[in-house]
Scaffold this active site. Structure first.
Site, mmCIF file in Angstrom:
data_model
loop_
_atom_site.group_PDB
_atom_site.id
_atom_site.type_symbol
_atom_site.label_atom_id
_atom_site.label_comp_id
_atom_site.label_asym_id
_atom_site.label_seq_id
_atom_site.Cartn_x
_atom_site.Cartn_y
_atom_site.Cartn_z
ATOM 1 N N LYS C 16 38.770 28.776 24.635
ATOM 2 C CA LYS C 16 37.909 29.112 23.496
ATOM 3 C C LYS C 16 37.458 30.573 23.513
ATOM 4 O O LYS C 16 37.609 31.293 22.530
ATOM 5 C CB LYS C 16 36.635 28.251 23.498
ATOM 6 C CG LYS C 16 36.851 26.776 23.419
ATOM 7 C CD LYS C 16 35.524 26.007 23.427
ATOM 8 C CE LYS C 16 34.680 26.242 24.665
ATOM 9 N NZ LYS C 16 35.294 25.726 25.898
ATOM 10 N N HIS C 51 33.241 37.192 33.262
ATOM 11 C CA HIS C 51 33.448 37.288 31.808
ATOM 12 C C HIS C 51 33.314 38.741 31.346
ATOM 13 O O HIS C 51 34.089 39.210 30.530
ATOM 14 C CB HIS C 51 32.442 36.413 31.061
ATOM 15 C CG HIS C 51 32.947 35.044 30.771
ATOM 16 N ND1 HIS C 51 33.338 34.631 29.530
ATOM 17 C CD2 HIS C 51 33.132 33.991 31.576
ATOM 18 C CE1 HIS C 51 33.749 33.379 29.572
ATOM 19 N NE2 HIS C 51 33.621 32.953 30.807
ATOM 20 N N ASP C 81 28.717 33.470 22.359
ATOM 21 C CA ASP C 81 29.372 32.725 23.439
ATOM 22 C C ASP C 81 28.292 32.281 24.436
ATOM 23 O O ASP C 81 27.904 33.053 25.302
ATOM 24 C CB ASP C 81 30.417 33.623 24.104
ATOM 25 C CG ASP C 81 31.370 32.838 25.007
ATOM 26 O OD1 ASP C 81 31.249 31.612 25.071
ATOM 27 O OD2 ASP C 81 32.223 33.484 25.644
#
Lengths: 166, 166, 166
Positions: C16, C51, C81
């Protein structure tokens, strides 16, 4: 000509019931709401009552916690909500699921009006620790596969939106 | 020309194996059934034996609980059933998953005949309490993503029916 | 003209975030990364830091564990996110989810640049034993449905690949 049969599958709170209701309400009233829920406790009573309030005029409720086949004898467009609770009722009551499935398939074959069946997809998580839960998701998967074979349309709901599977 | 590679994903009892078998049986026999299941207990032995009975003549079974890469050296159309048990075997045996994945990818790149790989989608439920289950679904998700990149076809099974992802 | 809104749903490790980042990076930089994660423990700190490293130059990080609406006032293309951690933060802090959802919807309606929102689909497994987990998947399902109504695009990720729902 047989009535069109639609199977609406999806996860929890994916908008299955609402979409299924809209499909039936596109047909000429009256409509049969075949309810498989049993009000075991207060939480369930509240949930069932909320569902009834949401449905507008034109709906006739038929309670069918076990005998779905008999309920489907109605000549009206019918919504079965839902297969998952029906299967739960069969399992908890130790009824013969294979025989009940055959009776359901026979009743569906006799339908002259449109039918929409709602079911929860429960097989896409980690294998449950609980043996009953494992058996339940096996039975649910088998039931959905059998109904999908004879369905004219199969939808998979994501965030309230239908994806066409068949 | 390399053999066509198909990845068949789906939940429990979604009809993955049956659909994958049909894809391979559309090719010229003989077909290789690469079985990753290990019969740890009686329940598993019964399940494995049922699967064998269902498959018709023309199938040759290759047991490969760990070394999928070697099994894929077969020149025949091959079904890997399934990635999920293979990954489970690697994790329980504390094998190097990264190295095994690289070996699998290399074996897939060398295939001249069609290959169908079956995997369980397990990441669509609530986050599991169990740390091993969380790690497993992370590993499974990563593996599926890597294989999907090189697959010619990726299917997501719902109620026995394939939805095309790629 | 309002900015295009895309909702990216999928399971754990379904790709995703990576897909959502690619959607935003197709727009003119700079890009806003609206992070809802809170570093409760070391594992989370590592995950968040990984990330950040993955994202290339051009990204500006806005931390918004609770006030998504304020963060969305940025004029740049923005990636949220994720919705799942935001909802978790609201629930654990006993904030008013209904009010926060209305504020989010209002902020989305005011956006002039593209927005991509990422959310975990958690409702496709067996009903959780845990009452909090049941409530969480109900709230997540409701939130996704409301956002899907106003989204221009809704994607369901499988093995790193997007399936178009809307």
């Amino acid at each position: 000509m047989a009535g069109v049969m639609t199977l609406v599958l999806g996860g929890a709170r994916s908008g299955k019931s609402r979409h299924a209701e809209a499909l039936i309400e596109a047909e000429a009233a009256p409509w049969a709401y075949i309810a498989t829920a049993q009000a075991w406790d207060e939480e369930m009573r509240v949930r069932i009552s909320e569902h009834r309030v949401r449905r507008c005029e034109g709906w006739q409720t038929i309670d069918a916690p076990l005998d779905l086949a008999a309920a489907l004898a109605t000549p009206h467009p019918a919504l079965v909500d839902c297969l998952t609770l029906w299967l739960t009722n069969l399992m908890l009551g130790e009824h013969d699921i294979a025989a009940a499935t055959v009776a359901l398939e026979s009743a569906l074959a006799d339908r002259m009006a449109p039918t929409v069946l709602v079911g929860n997809e429960v097989g896409l998580g980690i294998v449950p620790d609980n043996a009953l839960a494992r058996r339940f998701r096996d039975e649910a998967g088998r039931l959905h596969q059998r109904l999908a074979v004879r369905a004219d349309n199969v939808l998979f709901m994501v965030a309230g939106l239908p994806m066409r599977v068949k």
